[in-house]
Design an enzyme around this catalytic site. Sequence first.
Site, short mmCIF file in Angstrom:
data_model
loop_
_atom_site.label_atom_id
_atom_site.label_comp_id
_atom_site.label_asym_id
_atom_site.label_seq_id
_atom_site.Cartn_x
_atom_site.Cartn_y
_atom_site.Cartn_z
N ASN A 8 7.42 14.35 20.59
CA ASN A 8 8.71 13.86 21.08
C ASN A 8 9.78 14.54 20.24
O ASN A 8 9.97 14.17 19.09
CB ASN A 8 8.77 12.33 20.93
CG ASN A 8 10.16 11.79 21.23
OD1 ASN A 8 10.99 12.47 21.83
ND2 ASN A 8 10.42 10.55 20.81
N LYS A 10 12.85 14.37 20.54
CA LYS A 10 14.10 13.61 20.49
C LYS A 10 15.28 14.54 20.77
O LYS A 10 15.13 15.52 21.50
CB LYS A 10 14.25 12.91 19.13
CG LYS A 10 13.00 12.16 18.71
CD LYS A 10 13.28 11.18 17.62
CE LYS A 10 11.97 10.65 17.08
NZ LYS A 10 12.13 9.38 16.42
N HIS A 98 11.17 4.03 24.88
CA HIS A 98 11.15 4.36 23.45
C HIS A 98 12.07 3.38 22.72
O HIS A 98 13.12 2.98 23.25
CB HIS A 98 11.61 5.81 23.24
CG HIS A 98 11.36 6.29 21.84
ND1 HIS A 98 12.18 5.94 20.79
CD2 HIS A 98 10.36 7.05 21.32
CE1 HIS A 98 11.69 6.49 19.68
NE2 HIS A 98 10.59 7.17 19.98
N GLU A 100 14.20 3.76 20.54
CA GLU A 100 15.58 4.22 20.38
C GLU A 100 16.38 3.96 21.66
O GLU A 100 17.58 3.72 21.60
CB GLU A 100 15.60 5.71 19.98
CG GLU A 100 15.12 5.88 18.54
CD GLU A 100 14.44 7.20 18.23
OE1 GLU A 100 14.57 8.15 19.01
OE2 GLU A 100 13.76 7.26 17.18
N GLU A 169 4.25 1.90 18.97
CA GLU A 169 5.13 2.50 17.97
C GLU A 169 5.86 1.39 17.22
O GLU A 169 6.93 0.92 17.67
CB GLU A 169 6.16 3.41 18.64
CG GLU A 169 5.56 4.57 19.39
CD GLU A 169 6.50 5.76 19.39
OE1 GLU A 169 6.11 6.81 18.89
OE2 GLU A 169 7.64 5.62 19.85
N GLY A 175 10.19 7.45 12.14
CA GLY A 175 11.15 8.28 11.40
C GLY A 175 11.42 7.81 9.99
O GLY A 175 12.35 8.27 9.34
N SER A 213 5.69 8.00 12.25
CA SER A 213 5.44 8.79 11.04
C SER A 213 4.01 9.32 10.95
O SER A 213 3.45 9.43 9.87
CB SER A 213 5.81 8.00 9.78
OG SER A 213 7.20 7.68 9.80
#
Length: 251
Positions: A8, A10, A98, A100, A169, A175, A213
């Site tokens: 991904n 991003k 996701h 985010e 996730e 991250g 991560s």
Amino acid sequence: MTKLIAGNWKMNGSLAANEALLGALAAGLSARPACDVAICAPAPYLAQLQALKAGAPALAVIDIGAQDVSAQASGAYTGEVSAAMLRDFGCRYAIVGHSERRQYHGETDALVADKAKAALAHGITPIVCVGETLAEREAGRTEEVVKRQLAAVIHVNGHCISEIVVAYEPVWAIGTGKTASPDEAQSVHAVLRAQLKAASDNPARVKILYGGSMNAANAATLLGQPDIDGGLIGGAALKAEDFLKIIAAAQ
Ligand code: PEP
């Protein structure tokens, strides 16, 4: 089951950087990696990926994915990208839900379920992300949260639930450099596996990826867990050497 390693990117990349990264991946990828590989790129670069793939046989093993998809088919939805448009650019996968997008764009469980439905209707495999925040984990609510998020997708897409990919996730691991321990991840994957089994009369096993991560150093142990069928990789997918090591760890 063949594992899936999906990058991904991003909101990272440029025409030049993408070309360099894919060039390095082409040089390092074996003709037949023992796992499936995908790259989910920003929408403006999907055409570039499609063209680079067409020009380099070594990249044929990489599937293209998007990072989001509209729940709508077409029309007055400024800024949205439909599943049919993604299909035009050879997308096999689209990430939906996701964290985010849930966090910064207010995406609800119901919207994520509708996005998965739009993807499936166009032959695109949705990679449905679920995961708890740190506060939810500390309150002992991990299982309740991920089950609620997945239940919404099952509710809307029950008849073809075996066609989806799920990515667990934990939000606190994305991250941050903090990874769920293999045992922590495995126990949530087992919960999701049981929920999927109960929802499907198709014996096909749905892939459940871990994301948060994952890197070259921790991939093998995470991917060695019985219910971890691959990885959704953010930061480490931007460095060819690291991404190739994760792919190698998935054999
Ligand atoms: C992600 O964005 O899906 C992700 C897992 O990111 P990272 O690997 O950087 O934690």
